[in-house]
Scaffold this active site. Structure first.
Site, PDB file in Angstrom:
ATOM      1  CE  LYS A  22      -1.214  -3.910  -8.244  1.00 57.72           C
ATOM      2  NZ  LYS A  22      -1.829  -2.645  -8.658  1.00 57.72           N
ATOM      3  CG  ASN A  23       1.550  -1.141 -10.227  1.00 57.52           C
ATOM      4  OD1 ASN A  23       0.436  -1.655 -10.104  1.00 57.52           O
ATOM      5  ND2 ASN A  23       2.173  -0.505  -9.247  1.00 57.52           N
ATOM      6  CB  CYS A 117      -9.015   4.220  -3.411  1.00 55.37           C
ATOM      7  SG  CYS A 117      -7.269   4.538  -3.319  1.00 55.37           S
ATOM      8  NE  ARG A 122      -4.250   5.828  -6.062  1.00 51.13           N
ATOM      9  CZ  ARG A 122      -3.951   4.561  -6.288  1.00 51.13           C
ATOM     10  NH1 ARG A 122      -4.460   3.615  -5.542  1.00 51.13           N
ATOM     11  NH2 ARG A 122      -3.132   4.233  -7.258  1.00 51.13           N
ATOM     12  CG  ASP A 306       3.070   0.302  -4.591  1.00 48.79           C
ATOM     13  OD1 ASP A 306       2.261   1.030  -3.979  1.00 48.79           O
ATOM     14  OD2 ASP A 306       2.995   0.108  -5.818  1.00 48.79           O
ATOM     15  NE  ARG A 398      -6.539  -4.138  -6.225  1.00 48.42           N
ATOM     16  CZ  ARG A 398      -5.830  -3.081  -5.824  1.00 48.42           C
ATOM     17  NH1 ARG A 398      -5.922  -2.631  -4.602  1.00 48.42           N
ATOM     18  NH2 ARG A 398      -5.016  -2.471  -6.673  1.00 48.42           N
TER      19      ARG A 398
HETATM   20  C1  UD1 Z   1       0.748   3.863  -9.314  1.00 45.34           C
HETATM   21  C2  UD1 Z   1       0.684   2.420  -8.873  1.00 45.34           C
HETATM   22  C3  UD1 Z   1       0.610   2.298  -7.356  1.00 45.34           C
HETATM   23  C4  UD1 Z   1       1.751   3.083  -6.718  1.00 45.34           C
HETATM   24  C5  UD1 Z   1       1.760   4.512  -7.237  1.00 45.34           C
HETATM   25  C6  UD1 Z   1       2.926   5.322  -6.704  1.00 45.34           C
HETATM   26  C7  UD1 Z   1      -0.567   1.368 -10.671  1.00 45.34           C
HETATM   27  C8  UD1 Z   1      -1.793   0.638 -11.080  1.00 45.34           C
HETATM   28  N1  UD1 Z   1      -0.523   1.795  -9.424  1.00 45.34           N
HETATM   29  O1  UD1 Z   1      -0.476   4.479  -8.964  1.00 45.34           O
HETATM   30  O2  UD1 Z   1       0.741   0.918  -7.018  1.00 45.34           O
HETATM   31  O3  UD1 Z   1       1.552   3.097  -5.313  1.00 45.34           O
HETATM   32  O4  UD1 Z   1       1.844   4.513  -8.669  1.00 45.34           O
HETATM   33  O5  UD1 Z   1       4.125   4.744  -7.068  1.00 45.34           O
HETATM   34  O6  UD1 Z   1       0.373   1.491 -11.436  1.00 45.34           O
HETATM   35  N2  UD1 Z   1      -1.937  12.530  -8.135  1.00 45.34           N
HETATM   36  C9  UD1 Z   1      -2.653  13.698  -8.251  1.00 45.34           C
HETATM   37  N3  UD1 Z   1      -3.176  14.015  -9.475  1.00 45.34           N
HETATM   38  C10 UD1 Z   1      -3.010  13.206 -10.565  1.00 45.34           C
HETATM   39  C11 UD1 Z   1      -2.268  12.005 -10.427  1.00 45.34           C
HETATM   40  C12 UD1 Z   1      -1.742  11.691  -9.202  1.00 45.34           C
HETATM   41  O7  UD1 Z   1      -2.835  14.452  -7.310  1.00 45.34           O
HETATM   42  O8  UD1 Z   1      -3.505  13.553 -11.648  1.00 45.34           O
HETATM   43  C13 UD1 Z   1      -1.370  12.160  -6.828  1.00 45.34           C
HETATM   44  C14 UD1 Z   1      -2.032  10.916  -6.252  1.00 45.34           C
HETATM   45  O9  UD1 Z   1      -3.201  11.264  -5.530  1.00 45.34           O
HETATM   46  C15 UD1 Z   1      -0.946  10.378  -5.369  1.00 45.34           C
HETATM   47  C16 UD1 Z   1       0.331  10.755  -6.128  1.00 45.34           C
HETATM   48  O10 UD1 Z   1      -0.028  11.787  -7.006  1.00 45.34           O
HETATM   49  O11 UD1 Z   1      -0.967  11.048  -4.134  1.00 45.34           O
HETATM   50  C17 UD1 Z   1       0.969   9.620  -6.879  1.00 45.34           C
HETATM   51  O12 UD1 Z   1       0.070   9.099  -7.793  1.00 45.34           O
HETATM   52  P1  UD1 Z   1       0.497   8.299  -9.090  1.00 45.34           P
HETATM   53  O13 UD1 Z   1       1.977   8.262  -9.229  1.00 45.34           O
HETATM   54  O14 UD1 Z   1      -0.302   8.820 -10.221  1.00 45.34           O
HETATM   55  O15 UD1 Z   1       0.018   6.851  -8.727  1.00 45.34           O
HETATM   56  P2  UD1 Z   1      -0.851   5.878  -9.616  1.00 45.34           P
HETATM   57  O16 UD1 Z   1      -0.354   5.914 -11.019  1.00 45.34           O
HETATM   58  O17 UD1 Z   1      -2.299   6.099  -9.347  1.00 45.34           O
END
Ligand code: UD1
Length: 423
Positions: A22-23, A117, A122, A306, A398
């Site tokens: 998915k990701n 969320c 996030r 995850d 999802r």
């Molecule tokens: C992706 C995955 C999700 C997985 C996560 C962590 C997808 C669609 N989703 O989510 O399934 O659980 O990686 O492996 O690919 N953060 C900030 N600022 C930012 C970006 C991130 O503070 O600009 C924080 C987030 O709030 C979170 C952490 O960093 O606490 C990790 O986020 P991130 O690695 O970006 O996860 P996603 O890409 O959203």
């Protein structure tokens, strides 16, 4: 309301094949924007989040043909809009993955700002700071992020505070079209990042170092459409591995790269689960009681957040106590409260969960708190005494294709049905 009901206590055995990740699929779909023309993605999972990304692309002007259940033919030549509205971002945060490719192709994008969320705030501040370093200017108003590049896109060095998957992907997808070289320091290293880099390179990009903490991207003038196969879903695989480990197996899980679950498999072996690794498959069995093991989630190659809920479910049945530390999301223990309805003994203290093993679960009515928590409740239902009914199963849809059918094929007594459950 549709629910999943599970009669616990039946063994699961046999073979199950996982879908594409998915990701990865979501980001690869977004990346097709970068190469005007017809790209084909194979091994795409048929899940609700992919359908939402399809709507996002169509909203921008792309045409999508579903060639077969797992093959999408995406024509992005007529993309002529740059806006992703809130109703789509609210349905799926990963809709923000179009920000980078829209900026890369058109130098502009308007994407609704995602809210928090159910697993945390996030934020996307690192996406925005990184893109700003490349010359993107942002105007935030009325809940939208409007990106423009009045002076074009220029390569830069971006150091991420945290190895964010989403930020790394958006930066890669914008910088492939920037002038000069972009370096992402402390980049995410997930296999899905490598899959995206591979596809971008097949399109003609020059991305080096994906899978390491430093990714270097040399911008190119144009990218061409490709045919690309989505990498296997390590988290779907991990979910079935956890289920087999708790139920006893043997179960063969196919269609993914065991190396992508390195630390998960190591921890599961420490828990007493036997794992026989083969090419793109694992055979899982267990004949000894589950042992407690401490876990802390971290970006890849650390233990994936995850897989946290599924692992908590297994550890809640271990002989003894252990600690699970969640370092990636601030609010990802809601599953523990639902599991307590089935008789678990878990104490949450901040980002630590102290898990005291219990001899068994008892079937109950529970609510899927999120995608992985929902799957982990089904897992608890498989070994619980009596019947478990899970509501809010749209979370499971999802990210898991034919979830109930796959469990049934392993011998589980599980079904989807309409049931009146008071709100
Ligand atoms: C992706 C995955 C999700 C997985 C996560 C962590 C997808 C669609 N989703 O989510 O399934 O659980 O990686 O492996 O690919 N953060 C900030 N600022 C930012 C970006 C991130 O503070 O600009 C924080 C987030 O709030 C979170 C952490 O960093 O606490 C990790 O986020 P991130 O690695 O970006 O996860 P996603 O890409 O959203």
């Amino acid at each position: 309301m549709e629910v999943i009901t599970i009669e616990g206590g039946h063994p699961i055995t046999g073979e199950v094949t996982v879908e594409g990740a998915k990701n990865s699929a979501l980001k690869l779909m977004a990346a097709t924007i970068l190469a005007p023309g017809v790209s084909t993605l194979t091994n795409v999972p048929n899940i609700a989040d992919v359908h939402v990304m399809g709507k996002v692309l169509k909203e921008l002007g792309a045409k999508i043909v579903v060639a077969d259940e797992h093959t999408l033919i995406i024509d992005t030549s007529a993309v002529d809009r740059w806006e992703t509205p809130y109703h789509l971002v609210a349905q799926m945060r990963a809709s923000t993955a179009v920000l980078g490719p829209l900026i890369g192709r058109f130098g502009k994008a308007t994407v609704a700002m995602p809210g928090g969320c159910n697993i945390g705030a996030r934020k996307i501040d690192m996406h925005l700071l990184g893109l700003q370093a490349l010359g993107v200017e942002f105007d935030m108003s009325h809940g939208d992020i409007c990106a423009t590049t009045p002076h074009g896109l220029t390569g830069a060095t971006v150091s991420l505070d945290f190895a964010s998957g989403g930020a790394t992907e958006n930066l890669m997808m914008a910088s492939v079209r920037a002038k000069g070289i972009t370096t992402i320091d402390n980049a995410a290293r997930e296999p899905e990042i490598v899959d995206l880099a591979n596809m971008l390179n097949e399109m003609g990009a020059k991305v080096r170092g994906a899978g390491t903490p430093v990714i270097e991207i040399e911008g190119v003038a144009e990218l061409a459409p490709v045919v690309h196969e989505v990498v296997g879903d390590r988290i779907e695989a991990g979910t079935f591995i956890a289920m087999a480990g708790v139920c006893g197996g043997p179960v063969t899980v196919k269609g993914f790269e065991p190396a992508h679950l390195g630390l998960v498999l190591k921890k599961y072996e420490q828990m007493g689960i036997t794992i026989e690794q083969g090419p793109r498959q694992c055979v899982i069995a267990r004949s000894v009681p589950l042992r407690p093991v401490d876990i802390q989630t971290l970006p890849f190659p650390g233990f994936p957040t995850d897989m946290q809920a599924q692992t908590m479910c297994a550890l809640a049945l271990a002989e003894g106590s252990c600690v699970i530390t969640e370092n990636v999301f601030e609010n990802r223990f809601m599953f523990a409260s639902e599991l307590s309805r089935m008789g678990s003994n878990i104490v949450i203290e901040g980002h630590h969960a102290i898990v005291h093993g219990v001899p068994g679960f008892s079937g109950a009515q529970v609510k899927a708190p999120d995608l992985r928590g929902g799957a982990a409740l089904a897992m608890a239902g498989l070994v619980a005494e009596g019947v478990t009914t899970i509501s809010d199963i749209y979370h499971i849809d999802r990210g898991y294709e034919r979830f109930v059918e796959k469990l049934r094929s392993l011998g589980a007594k599980v079904s989807r049905e309409e049931q009146d459950i008071p709100e």
